[in-house]
Enzyme design. Sequence first.
Site, PDB file in Angstrom:
ATOM      1  N   CYS A 190       3.538  -0.501   0.543  1.00 42.36           N
ATOM      2  CA  CYS A 190       2.828  -1.162  -0.591  1.00 42.36           C
ATOM      3  C   CYS A 190       2.359  -2.591   0.128  1.00 42.36           C
ATOM      4  CB  CYS A 190       3.697  -1.938  -1.668  1.00 42.36           C
ATOM      5  SG  CYS A 190       2.567  -2.958  -3.095  1.00 42.36           S
ATOM      6  N   ASP A 197       5.941   4.451   0.297  1.00 40.33           N
ATOM      7  CA  ASP A 197       4.754   5.025  -0.669  1.00 40.33           C
ATOM      8  C   ASP A 197       5.128   6.349   0.023  1.00 40.33           C
ATOM      9  OD1 ASP A 197       3.696   3.088  -2.703  1.00 40.33           O
ATOM     10  OD2 ASP A 197       2.379   2.249  -1.063  1.00 40.33           O
TER      11      ASP A 197
END
Length: 282
Positions: A190, A197
Amino acid sequence: MSSYANHQVLAGLTLGKSTDYRDTYDASLLQGVPRSLNRDPLGLKADNLPFHGTDIWTLYELSWLNAKGLPQVAVGHVELDYTSANLIESKSFKLYLNSFNQTRFNNWDEVRQTLERDLSTCAQGKVSVALYRLDELEGQPIGHFNGTCIDDQDITIDNYEFTTDYLENATSGEKVVEETLVSHLLKSNCLITHQPDWGSIQIQYRGRQIDREKLLRYLVSFRHHNEFHEQCVERIFNDLLRFCQPEKLSVYARYTRRGGLDINPWRSNSDFVPSTTRLVRQ
């Protein structure tokens, strides 16, 4: 670190900050992030983009009250057009959806129209929304990306910092091939919180053959890279187009869910049709 990580626009986001959860409808909770933040450094201009596509969102935690106060639940499917000025910041999307929880709506279509209107306003672009009853999706099989998986390579990797160097001279021969390559090793972070992620990526192209080892090393180099999902996909598309110069190219990533949402962006310069069935990690 991305060149725009400290941009003042990002400082105003709720992402990475302590927030109160509201359970009555509030459209102001939605926050957009200008797509230009990552497109400008890549030389991508809104009036001459080399791709089309959408950001596909799946909403797993969507609930509201009907006119009589009985809770309703649904799975939502949202498609945000690539031409929108903003992408939707995911934490704000989660907070916004939570605001439906104790709000009465007359019918399902009112909920759908509300979502479509608010998301379009935030994104400053075209958004479509579909809502599904749970029995419409029960028994739906787990999907998979068609193509050749490039992950099972006996190679040594000791650098996880993002670089396009691996794509230098990554094509060979003059023969034109048409193939689809898949990797489940995509991991970025992120932009704001640096939380990991996790995603799977499908790359479909027509052109000179791309070296699979170099491609895998390039994808693994995202492991310490901080950008939003949508930005990573556009970066990958742009880098492959620039260094490998395929005639046709489609890049599609499906990320694991967080906060009841998963994000699945795709970009293409051909007639690509993405599968919307969730993958095994979703």
